[in-house]
Design a protein around this motif. Sequence first.
Motif, PDB file in Angstrom:
ATOM      1  N   ILE A  71     -10.381  -6.286   1.736  1.00  0.00           N
ATOM      2  CA  ILE A  71      -9.105  -6.144   1.014  1.00  0.00           C
ATOM      3  C   ILE A  71      -7.954  -6.570   1.911  1.00  0.00           C
ATOM      4  O   ILE A  71      -7.036  -7.293   1.495  1.00  0.00           O
ATOM      5  CB  ILE A  71      -8.925  -4.689   0.521  1.00  0.00           C
ATOM      6  CG1 ILE A  71     -10.016  -4.374  -0.509  1.00  0.00           C
ATOM      7  CG2 ILE A  71      -7.537  -4.473  -0.075  1.00  0.00           C
ATOM      8  CD1 ILE A  71      -9.935  -3.002  -1.115  1.00  0.00           C
ATOM      9  N   LYS A  72      -8.003  -6.178   3.161  1.00  0.00           N
ATOM     10  CA  LYS A  72      -6.922  -6.541   4.083  1.00  0.00           C
ATOM     11  C   LYS A  72      -6.854  -8.074   4.226  1.00  0.00           C
ATOM     12  O   LYS A  72      -5.776  -8.653   4.177  1.00  0.00           O
ATOM     13  CB  LYS A  72      -7.118  -5.860   5.449  1.00  0.00           C
ATOM     14  CG  LYS A  72      -6.919  -4.325   5.373  1.00  0.00           C
ATOM     15  CD  LYS A  72      -6.742  -3.688   6.727  1.00  0.00           C
ATOM     16  CE  LYS A  72      -6.857  -2.182   6.721  1.00  0.00           C
ATOM     17  NZ  LYS A  72      -5.650  -1.398   6.518  1.00  0.00           N
ATOM     18  N   ILE A 106      -5.145  -9.662   1.303  1.00  0.00           N
ATOM     19  CA  ILE A 106      -3.692  -9.424   1.330  1.00  0.00           C
ATOM     20  C   ILE A 106      -3.019 -10.373   2.320  1.00  0.00           C
ATOM     21  O   ILE A 106      -1.968 -10.943   2.032  1.00  0.00           O
ATOM     22  CB  ILE A 106      -3.398  -7.958   1.757  1.00  0.00           C
ATOM     23  CG1 ILE A 106      -4.032  -6.987   0.792  1.00  0.00           C
ATOM     24  CG2 ILE A 106      -1.914  -7.719   1.940  1.00  0.00           C
ATOM     25  CD1 ILE A 106      -3.139  -6.417  -0.235  1.00  0.00           C
ATOM     26  N   GLY A 132       0.870  -1.192   0.000  1.00  0.00           N
ATOM     27  CA  GLY A 132       0.000   0.000   0.000  1.00  0.00           C
ATOM     28  C   GLY A 132       0.892   1.223   0.000  1.00  0.00           C
ATOM     29  O   GLY A 132       1.643   1.451   0.951  1.00  0.00           O
ATOM     30  N   VAL A 174      -5.950   0.429   1.920  1.00  0.00           N
ATOM     31  CA  VAL A 174      -7.168   1.128   2.353  1.00  0.00           C
ATOM     32  C   VAL A 174      -7.828   0.413   3.533  1.00  0.00           C
ATOM     33  O   VAL A 174      -7.708  -0.799   3.700  1.00  0.00           O
ATOM     34  CB  VAL A 174      -8.207   1.236   1.213  1.00  0.00           C
ATOM     35  CG1 VAL A 174      -7.844   2.356   0.278  1.00  0.00           C
ATOM     36  CG2 VAL A 174      -8.326  -0.090   0.478  1.00  0.00           C
ATOM     37  N   ASN A 204      -1.339  -1.334   9.514  1.00  0.00           N
ATOM     38  CA  ASN A 204      -1.297   0.056   9.993  1.00  0.00           C
ATOM     39  C   ASN A 204      -2.715   0.572  10.280  1.00  0.00           C
ATOM     40  O   ASN A 204      -2.928   1.777  10.447  1.00  0.00           O
ATOM     41  CB  ASN A 204      -0.629   0.939   8.941  1.00  0.00           C
ATOM     42  CG  ASN A 204      -0.217   2.276   9.504  1.00  0.00           C
ATOM     43  OD1 ASN A 204       0.586   2.334  10.425  1.00  0.00           O
ATOM     44  ND2 ASN A 204      -0.791   3.355   8.993  1.00  0.00           N
TER      45      ASN A 204
HETATM   46  P1  NAI Z   1      -4.468   5.783   1.127  1.00  0.00           P
HETATM   47  O1  NAI Z   1      -5.830   5.733   0.540  1.00  0.00           O
HETATM   48  O2  NAI Z   1      -3.650   6.988   1.016  1.00  0.00           O
HETATM   49  O3  NAI Z   1      -3.600   4.585   0.500  1.00  0.00           O
HETATM   50  C1  NAI Z   1      -4.054   3.276   0.389  1.00  0.00           C
HETATM   51  C2  NAI Z   1      -3.225   2.587  -0.697  1.00  0.00           C
HETATM   52  O4  NAI Z   1      -3.577   1.222  -0.706  1.00  0.00           O
HETATM   53  C3  NAI Z   1      -3.484   3.124  -2.102  1.00  0.00           C
HETATM   54  O5  NAI Z   1      -2.247   3.470  -2.700  1.00  0.00           O
HETATM   55  C4  NAI Z   1      -4.145   1.961  -2.812  1.00  0.00           C
HETATM   56  O6  NAI Z   1      -3.816   1.900  -4.203  1.00  0.00           O
HETATM   57  C5  NAI Z   1      -3.544   0.791  -2.058  1.00  0.00           C
HETATM   58  N1  NAI Z   1      -4.306  -0.451  -2.203  1.00  0.00           N
HETATM   59  C6  NAI Z   1      -5.631  -0.617  -2.201  1.00  0.00           C
HETATM   60  N2  NAI Z   1      -5.905  -1.927  -2.373  1.00  0.00           N
HETATM   61  C7  NAI Z   1      -4.730  -2.575  -2.463  1.00  0.00           C
HETATM   62  C8  NAI Z   1      -4.353  -3.926  -2.658  1.00  0.00           C
HETATM   63  N3  NAI Z   1      -5.254  -4.881  -2.776  1.00  0.00           N
HETATM   64  N4  NAI Z   1      -3.033  -4.197  -2.685  1.00  0.00           N
HETATM   65  C9  NAI Z   1      -2.099  -3.238  -2.583  1.00  0.00           C
HETATM   66  N5  NAI Z   1      -2.407  -1.959  -2.408  1.00  0.00           N
HETATM   67  C10 NAI Z   1      -3.700  -1.634  -2.348  1.00  0.00           C
HETATM   68  O7  NAI Z   1      -4.643   5.314   2.653  1.00  0.00           O
HETATM   69  P2  NAI Z   1      -3.760   5.703   3.908  1.00  0.00           P
HETATM   70  O8  NAI Z   1      -4.270   6.956   4.468  1.00  0.00           O
HETATM   71  O9  NAI Z   1      -2.330   5.559   3.577  1.00  0.00           O
HETATM   72  O10 NAI Z   1      -4.187   4.552   4.943  1.00  0.00           O
HETATM   73  C11 NAI Z   1      -3.631   3.262   4.908  1.00  0.00           C
HETATM   74  C12 NAI Z   1      -3.935   2.570   6.226  1.00  0.00           C
HETATM   75  O11 NAI Z   1      -3.361   3.316   7.305  1.00  0.00           O
HETATM   76  C13 NAI Z   1      -5.404   2.464   6.554  1.00  0.00           C
HETATM   77  O12 NAI Z   1      -5.624   1.249   7.199  1.00  0.00           O
HETATM   78  C14 NAI Z   1      -5.672   3.636   7.483  1.00  0.00           C
HETATM   79  O13 NAI Z   1      -6.746   3.384   8.350  1.00  0.00           O
HETATM   80  C15 NAI Z   1      -4.374   3.688   8.241  1.00  0.00           C
HETATM   81  N6  NAI Z   1      -3.989   4.970   8.833  1.00  0.00           N
HETATM   82  C16 NAI Z   1      -4.115   6.155   8.162  1.00  0.00           C
HETATM   83  C17 NAI Z   1      -3.677   7.344   8.717  1.00  0.00           C
HETATM   84  C18 NAI Z   1      -3.748   8.639   7.974  1.00  0.00           C
HETATM   85  O14 NAI Z   1      -3.532   9.695   8.606  1.00  0.00           O
HETATM   86  N7  NAI Z   1      -4.009   8.663   6.693  1.00  0.00           N
HETATM   87  C19 NAI Z   1      -3.086   7.375  10.055  1.00  0.00           C
HETATM   88  C20 NAI Z   1      -2.913   6.078  10.644  1.00  0.00           C
HETATM   89  C21 NAI Z   1      -3.385   4.945  10.067  1.00  0.00           C
END
Ligand code: NAI
Length: 740
Positions: A91-92, A95, A10, A86, A112
């Motif tokens: 999805i998780k 993976i 991700g 995401v 995360n």
């Molecule tokens: P984001 O939407 O920026 O990025 C998610 C990424 O996952 C995207 O690049 C997408 O293409 C990729 N993705 C989706 N399906 C996939 C798959 N099957 N295989 C590989 N990649 C895949 O999301 P973000 O904000 O980075 O969040 C990621 C995780 O971290 C989530 O679980 C969120 O709850 C958590 N989180 C987010 C924070 C934030 O401030 N944004 C803070 C702490 C945790």
Amino acid sequence: MKIKNVVVIGSGTMGSGIAAHLCNANIPVTLLDLKTEISEKAREKIYKSRPPLLIDKSKINNIKVGNIDDNFDVVKDADWVVEAVVERIDIKHQIYEKIFKSRKSGAIVSSNTSSIPIKVLSEHLNEIEKKDFCITHFFNPVRYMGLLEIVKNENNDLNKINQLKEFCEIELGKGAIICNDTPGFLGNRVGVYAMQIAMTEAFKMKLSVEEADAIFGRPMGIPKTGVFGLYDLIGIDLMADVLKSFIKELPETDKFHEVAKEIPLVKKLIETGYTGRKGKGGFYRMNKSGATKIMEAINLETGNYSPSKKIDLKSDKVDLKGLIHRKDKYGEYAWSVLSKIIKYASSLVPGITKEFNDIDEAMRLGFNWAKGPFEMLEEIGVKNFFDKIDNFEGNDFLQKLSKSENEDFYGERQKYTNIETLGKVKKSALSLDGNDSAKIYRFNGYNIVEFTTKANALDYDSMDALKKATDKPLIIINESMQFSAGVNLTYTMQFADKNDFKSIEKFIKYFQETCKHLKYSKFPVISAPSGLTLGGGFEVMVQSNFVASHTNIVVGLVETIVGLIPAGGGCKEMLARWLNTEEGKADPNYAPLKVFDIIGYGKTATSPVEAEPMKYLRPEDKKIMNRNSLLEVSKKILMDNKNFNSPDEIQFKLPGKGVREEMNKIIEKLYNEKVILDHGVVVAKELAHVLSGGDTTIDKTISEDDLFNLELDSFMRLIETQKTQDRIKHTLATGKPLIN
Ligand code: NAI
């Protein structure tokens, strides 16, 4: 188990942040995403990120990138696989199935996630797999946020969890806190509650957004975005999702439900695209009318915007007791919000953690609060608190505390780490000295000075504390975010407004004298900067004998931006450093011209790697990933320098008029190209005067004091001009430079 190779899946906000930070720690890392996502895009995003996620941008290609279809093989060599896709459980789960098919036996797999419990994430894993699966909850932006929550449950191999914690602490420099598997873990559970209570009470008590932010901000030791500003920053829509997930996960009896109800105005904002800074605006918005931009704030009752008002609370200090005892609506609001946060946080002990102290640490590292709820309670005082609080039925922690009446209930600080931190040692100081702008902690054999003003801006008192503390080896270090943003310009302008330039001159002279004293006192002086180390802050650091710098440092001489020149020894020290190079020794114009370029543009570096080429830091200065370790490293420097001899004074040979003519050509060119305007020319000429050595010639020797005098004279000439005062006022009011 050693972690030598990591795969992050991700490459969104968090995944790229985590990969970049592993790269900062020189750990080989591969970043995978969907095939449809162009992996190069992630690298480009990291490269261009602001504030920069990388300490050293030239290492960008050390982050390998790929997609989960063609490059999943990399997982089999990884010691740790971090999932940051995401926030969707389906999805998780898919993976994890793939990861556990390929992973090396015993490799750690973590998510995360910010809201899904381990028990749900790991429901399809077998017992052996569950042992190695946990949550590693990083905060955004990963390089800068100190907190990492490592969430475990009863199925985990605790040895492995501890090894992971150690790795994240030592190698990644994080404040790694181990938490139980409860919704929102520690930081978000209390932090989001705090935001909600601050918001709902503002609605209830009819405070304006500016009023609420002015109180639930600096006076409480909370970042100045307050509550509504923070809402805009995070995204109002995202906050709504976070609340939904809390409502879903928390039992109905949890007080969180009371503050998480949908607010009609918030719903309307989201529906109309007012989702915060990323949208059309939020509680605040920037309204452009013609060429002027006006910051507006929403009226919480009518939903209409009007120009944002500055709220003057008549105090710039963190002062909880003063705040809650105010006899006005601000005092009432502060008490209502604070007491409810303390009640809520304490009701969670021991359910979410048996160490109440960990909740404070999570708030400090994850939300940048100066103090967590329990430290706030300690500061208010146990008796004061219970004299004021209404009921606290069913709250075991508060029940016990009210019975024991123990004002010293707090005990040890920063229990999550074994590192000897400033927060821990402060309590064991033999005595406390100092003044309103800095504290001196006195220990056997050494002193610590901690600046305590807003952004640690420096004034006469700050200098006084430094000078007083050189009766022993001295470490200058602080717990708050910035080492020092420079000389206190508000303080300086108060004199300028009264035409009292004599007082400014007296202050600058004292600043110079103190810095010289730091450099040449018979005991070693060590600066341990983190965060902003600008202007006067840099001058204190550069005239210390040793430096132990955090890798998150923003360092530079930025005085020209406000129409001044560095006058606390900044010009002098930068000249000395550049004169001491091969090129500087060979060509007398080289050093003055280099420094003219650096200071003239007010160049800053955002890491030690950027700072060294400009000579803001030296190769021998220590650079440290874990901010908590700054004190230990500084103390080690003291141990290693028991036979310290203060350095010899520097003699300078500078070309005077010869190099000034070259500088004037540069100034003329910049003026013709309209890069600088009239006053820019005045400032640049003063800088050229100082850096050329004034009325000297290359065969003459000038002393450090001569350079101090040149700096002082130029500084005084500039501060007396209206246009420099205009620049300072503009920057103080807007945070932005004025080009005039
Ligand atoms: P984001 O939407 O920026 O990025 C998610 C990424 O996952 C995207 O690049 C997408 O293409 C990729 N993705 C989706 N399906 C996939 C798959 N099957 N295989 C590989 N990649 C895949 O999301 P973000 O904000 O980075 O969040 C990621 C995780 O971290 C989530 O679980 C969120 O709850 C958590 N989180 C987010 C924070 C934030 O401030 N944004 C803070 C702490 C945790």
